[in-house]
Design an enzyme around this catalytic site. Structure first.
Site, PDB file in Angstrom:
ATOM      1  N   ASP A 165       0.832  -1.199   0.000  1.00  0.00           N
ATOM      2  CA  ASP A 165       0.000   0.000   0.000  1.00  0.00           C
ATOM      3  C   ASP A 165       0.874   1.259   0.000  1.00  0.00           C
ATOM      4  OD1 ASP A 165      -2.859   1.139   0.677  1.00  0.00           O
ATOM      5  OD2 ASP A 165      -1.458   2.198   1.986  1.00  0.00           O
ATOM      6  N   TYR A 220       2.574   9.891  -0.034  1.00  0.00           N
ATOM      7  CA  TYR A 220       3.691   9.358   0.760  1.00  0.00           C
ATOM      8  C   TYR A 220       5.057   9.700   0.133  1.00  0.00           C
ATOM      9  CZ  TYR A 220      -0.035   6.400   2.777  1.00  0.00           C
ATOM     10  OH  TYR A 220      -1.194   5.938   3.351  1.00  0.00           O
ATOM     11  N   LYS A 252      -2.784   5.781  -4.201  1.00  0.00           N
ATOM     12  CA  LYS A 252      -3.934   6.659  -3.918  1.00  0.00           C
ATOM     13  C   LYS A 252      -3.753   8.010  -4.577  1.00  0.00           C
ATOM     14  CE  LYS A 252      -3.914   4.576   0.684  1.00  0.00           C
ATOM     15  NZ  LYS A 252      -2.492   4.462   1.029  1.00  0.00           N
ATOM     16  N   HIS A 276      -7.745   9.353  -1.808  1.00  0.00           N
ATOM     17  CA  HIS A 276      -7.145   9.268  -0.463  1.00  0.00           C
ATOM     18  C   HIS A 276      -8.073   9.789   0.633  1.00  0.00           C
ATOM     19  CE1 HIS A 276      -2.894   9.022   1.408  1.00  0.00           C
ATOM     20  NE2 HIS A 276      -3.778   8.863   2.354  1.00  0.00           N
ATOM     21  N   SER A 329     -10.983   6.144   0.277  1.00  0.00           N
ATOM     22  CA  SER A 329     -10.397   6.012   1.602  1.00  0.00           C
ATOM     23  C   SER A 329     -10.917   7.160   2.450  1.00  0.00           C
ATOM     24  CB  SER A 329      -8.870   6.068   1.498  1.00  0.00           C
ATOM     25  OG  SER A 329      -8.292   5.961   2.771  1.00  0.00           O
ATOM     26  N   ASN A 330     -11.209   6.861   3.690  1.00  0.00           N
ATOM     27  CA  ASN A 330     -11.689   7.890   4.632  1.00  0.00           C
ATOM     28  C   ASN A 330     -13.046   8.466   4.240  1.00  0.00           C
ATOM     29  OD1 ASN A 330      -9.298   7.916   6.372  1.00  0.00           O
ATOM     30  ND2 ASN A 330      -8.268   8.720   4.551  1.00  0.00           N
ATOM     31  N   SER A 384      -3.777   1.645  10.269  1.00  0.00           N
ATOM     32  CA  SER A 384      -3.343   2.021  11.626  1.00  0.00           C
ATOM     33  C   SER A 384      -3.888   1.059  12.684  1.00  0.00           C
ATOM     34  CB  SER A 384      -3.719   3.478  11.944  1.00  0.00           C
ATOM     35  OG  SER A 384      -3.074   4.349  11.040  1.00  0.00           O
ATOM     36  N   SER A 402       6.167  -1.663   9.056  1.00  0.00           N
ATOM     37  CA  SER A 402       7.338  -1.700   9.927  1.00  0.00           C
ATOM     38  C   SER A 402       8.580  -1.660   9.055  1.00  0.00           C
ATOM     39  CB  SER A 402       7.361  -2.960  10.801  1.00  0.00           C
ATOM     40  OG  SER A 402       8.485  -2.870  11.665  1.00  0.00           O
ATOM     41  N   ARG A 434       9.923  -7.392  13.214  1.00  0.00           N
ATOM     42  CA  ARG A 434       8.507  -7.038  13.405  1.00  0.00           C
ATOM     43  C   ARG A 434       7.699  -7.315  12.138  1.00  0.00           C
ATOM     44  NH1 ARG A 434       8.861  -1.059  16.109  1.00  0.00           N
ATOM     45  NH2 ARG A 434       9.200  -1.663  18.271  1.00  0.00           N
ATOM     46  N   ASN A 438       4.447  -9.528  12.219  1.00  0.00           N
ATOM     47  CA  ASN A 438       3.150  -8.975  11.820  1.00  0.00           C
ATOM     48  C   ASN A 438       2.488  -9.791  10.707  1.00  0.00           C
ATOM     49  OD1 ASN A 438       3.703  -6.915  13.624  1.00  0.00           O
ATOM     50  ND2 ASN A 438       4.272  -5.414  12.066  1.00  0.00           N
TER      51      ASN A 438
HETATM   52  N1  LIG Z   1      -5.668   5.926   3.812  1.00  0.00           N
HETATM   53  C1  LIG Z   1      -5.179   6.623   4.816  1.00  0.00           C
HETATM   54  O1  LIG Z   1      -5.574   7.782   5.074  1.00  0.00           O
HETATM   55  C2  LIG Z   1      -4.113   6.001   5.670  1.00  0.00           C
HETATM   56  C3  LIG Z   1      -3.765   6.617   6.901  1.00  0.00           C
HETATM   57  C4  LIG Z   1      -2.803   5.991   7.682  1.00  0.00           C
HETATM   58  C5  LIG Z   1      -2.210   4.803   7.259  1.00  0.00           C
HETATM   59  N2  LIG Z   1      -2.548   4.259   6.053  1.00  0.00           N
HETATM   60  C6  LIG Z   1      -1.888   3.028   5.542  1.00  0.00           C
HETATM   61  O2  LIG Z   1      -1.906   2.045   6.570  1.00  0.00           O
HETATM   62  C7  LIG Z   1      -0.574   1.679   6.901  1.00  0.00           C
HETATM   63  C8  LIG Z   1      -0.467   1.297   8.372  1.00  0.00           C
HETATM   64  O3  LIG Z   1      -0.815   2.361   9.206  1.00  0.00           O
HETATM   65  P1  LIG Z   1       0.256   3.161  10.074  1.00  0.00           P
HETATM   66  O4  LIG Z   1       1.539   3.242   9.306  1.00  0.00           O
HETATM   67  O5  LIG Z   1      -0.414   4.375  10.523  1.00  0.00           O
HETATM   68  O6  LIG Z   1       0.460   2.322  11.374  1.00  0.00           O
HETATM   69  P2  LIG Z   1       0.564   0.789  11.827  1.00  0.00           P
HETATM   70  O7  LIG Z   1       0.981  -0.113  10.754  1.00  0.00           O
HETATM   71  O8  LIG Z   1      -0.693   0.538  12.567  1.00  0.00           O
HETATM   72  O9  LIG Z   1       1.754   0.933  12.888  1.00  0.00           O
HETATM   73  C9  LIG Z   1       3.056   1.291  12.522  1.00  0.00           C
HETATM   74  C10 LIG Z   1       3.824   1.706  13.774  1.00  0.00           C
HETATM   75  O10 LIG Z   1       3.887   0.627  14.720  1.00  0.00           O
HETATM   76  C11 LIG Z   1       5.236   0.189  14.880  1.00  0.00           C
HETATM   77  N3  LIG Z   1       5.207  -1.287  14.820  1.00  0.00           N
HETATM   78  C12 LIG Z   1       5.005  -2.043  13.716  1.00  0.00           C
HETATM   79  N4  LIG Z   1       4.996  -3.359  14.022  1.00  0.00           N
HETATM   80  C13 LIG Z   1       5.219  -3.437  15.361  1.00  0.00           C
HETATM   81  C14 LIG Z   1       5.340  -4.540  16.259  1.00  0.00           C
HETATM   82  N5  LIG Z   1       5.220  -5.797  15.845  1.00  0.00           N
HETATM   83  N6  LIG Z   1       5.574  -4.258  17.573  1.00  0.00           N
HETATM   84  C15 LIG Z   1       5.686  -2.985  18.003  1.00  0.00           C
HETATM   85  N7  LIG Z   1       5.573  -1.906  17.204  1.00  0.00           N
HETATM   86  C16 LIG Z   1       5.350  -2.131  15.872  1.00  0.00           C
HETATM   87  C17 LIG Z   1       6.003   0.803  13.724  1.00  0.00           C
HETATM   88  O11 LIG Z   1       7.331   1.076  14.068  1.00  0.00           O
HETATM   89  P3  LIG Z   1       8.578   0.391  13.246  1.00  0.00           P
HETATM   90  O12 LIG Z   1       8.472   0.781  11.807  1.00  0.00           O
HETATM   91  O13 LIG Z   1       9.750   0.966  13.955  1.00  0.00           O
HETATM   92  O14 LIG Z   1       8.425  -1.093  13.454  1.00  0.00           O
HETATM   93  C18 LIG Z   1       5.241   2.100  13.488  1.00  0.00           C
HETATM   94  O15 LIG Z   1       5.603   3.096  14.413  1.00  0.00           O
HETATM   95  C19 LIG Z   1       0.249   2.899   6.488  1.00  0.00           C
HETATM   96  O16 LIG Z   1       1.623   2.628   6.407  1.00  0.00           O
HETATM   97  C20 LIG Z   1      -0.411   3.261   5.181  1.00  0.00           C
HETATM   98  O17 LIG Z   1       0.003   2.392   4.147  1.00  0.00           O
HETATM   99  C21 LIG Z   1      -3.513   4.838   5.279  1.00  0.00           C
END
Ligand SMILES: NC(=O)c1ccc[n+]([C@@H]2O[C@H](COP(=O)([O-])OP(=O)(O)OC[C@H]3O[C@@H](n4cnc5c(N)ncnc54)[C@H](OP(=O)(O)O)[C@@H]3O)[C@@H](O)[C@H]2O)c1
Length: 307
Positions: free
Chosen positions: A46, A51, A80, A120, A150-151, A199, A262, A267, A271
């Site tokens: 994704d 980004y 997106k 997006h 999205s959203n 997230s 990550s 991790r 995951n």
């Molecule tokens: N459409 C939208 O508006 C939108 C908004 C937000 C996100 N997204 C998409 O969704 C994806 C995921 O969301 P996100 O990036 O917000 O957050 P996430 O994947 O929920 O969490 C990532 C965070 O958690 C940490 N982490 C990852 N695996 C871990 C584990 N096993 N143990 C402990 N900590 C861990 C990562 O740090 P490290 O990298 O240091 O491991 C990072 O700080 C995004 O990358 C993006 O592609 C889309």
């Protein structure tokens, strides 16, 4: 839900439930990270125009394909459209600039098509329908094999429905135990719109803890993630997995695709291991009671609240 690994979006397009998120991965590091993620078993990547890492993501995909054993169609790639937000001084995209935006994304990615193209966020009331018409045209041109949003909240989706336009195949939204959006989820499920949760890891103390990784997560929420009596810590112990795996498994068990990000290879692999255990009915019921309302991933607050 069963332990299916993919959900059919159409006869020839299958959405893998396990995806890899790339927000906050720089263009410079994206090639190595995405290559590693594909080596770790992720088949759904994704990214987004916003980004600013599509070039690196595309390079990571190319490196993985050069390793042999995988073909382009084994991978599911999402990008997106950044729709433009007049409130932030940006020019909202029209149907034409929506079409050229995907062409520019494809150039950066080095791909002929994407598996999924999303708007997006629903920023601009005037241009939302025009942008969606652009995505419909891109699907007809087969530059996007599936299209979605999205959203978007119920009101935004009804707008498309009322205009007689094809409904999105996907809505990508912030979903985790603290933001469960039951009415929106019900609305999407009733219409057969696939849900991609982003997230998923918000409740963890490590979630976006690096400097500059902003969000609307409050200090009280951050403290909750650190508490020794966190319910996710107890569940992780019970199932012999990590808290992150519990949060991701909750998503797939609810029928959502998930997108853990990550840059840490250990991790990343952990995951990806979310199909080897199941959260029992009692714990699913306990998590159902943890909803706190809006999402926090955007530093401006939950964009599904935008009108
Ligand atoms: N459409 C939208 O508006 C939108 C908004 C937000 C996100 N997204 C998409 O969704 C994806 C995921 O969301 P996100 O990036 O917000 O957050 P996430 O994947 O929920 O969490 C990532 C965070 O958690 C940490 N982490 C990852 N695996 C871990 C584990 N096993 N143990 C402990 N900590 C861990 C990562 O740090 P490290 O990298 O240091 O491991 C990072 O700080 C995004 O990358 C993006 O592609 C889309």
């Amino acid at each position: 839900m069963s332990n299916e690994r993919v959900r059919k979006l159409s006869e020839d397009v299958k959405l893998p439930y396990l995806g890899f998120g790339t927000y906050l991965i720089s263009d410079g590091e994206a090639a190595a990270v995405v290559h590693e993620a594909i080596r770790a078993g992720y088949r759904h990547i994704d990214t987004a125009e916003f980004y600013q890492n599509e070039t690196g993501v595309g390079e990571g995909i190319r490196r993985a394909l050069q390793d042999g054993g995988l073909s382009r169609r084994d991978l599911f790639v999402t990008t997106k459209l950044w729709p433009g937000n007049a409130a932030w001084g940006q020019t909202p995209k029209t149907t034409e600039t929506t079409i050229s935006s995907l062409e520019e994304s494809l150039d950066r990615l080095g791909l002929d098509d994407v598996d999924l193209y999303l708007i997006h966020a629903p920023f601009d009331r005037e241009q939302r329908l025009a942008q969606w018409r652009g995505l419909v045209a891109l699907k007809e041109q087969r530059k996007a094999r599936a299209i979605g949003v999205s959203n978007f909240n119920i009101e935004h989706l009804k707008e498309l429905e009322d205009a007689g336009l094809p409904l999105p195949q996907v809505n990508q939204i912030e979903l985790h135990p603290w933001s469960q959006k039951p009415a929106l989820v019900r609305f999407l499920e009733e219409r057969g719109i696939a849900i991609i949760a982003y997230s998923s890891l918000v409740p963890l103390s490590t979630w976006r803890s690096a400097p500059g990784h902003d969000s609307a997560k409050t200090d009280a929420m951050k403290a909750d993630g650190e508490r020794e009596d966190s319910p996710f810590k107890a569940m992780a112990k019970k199932y012999g997995v990590s808290e992150a795996q519990v949060l991701l498994r909750w998503g797939v068990q609810k029928g959502y695709a998930v997108l853990p990000k990550s840059t840490n290879p250990a991790r990343m692999r952990q995951n990806a291991d979310i199909f080897s255990f199941e959260i029992d009915a009692q714990d699913m019921a306990a998590i159902a009671k943890m909803d706190r309302g809006d999402g926090v991933a955007w530093s401006i607050g939950d964009p599904t609240k935008a009108s």
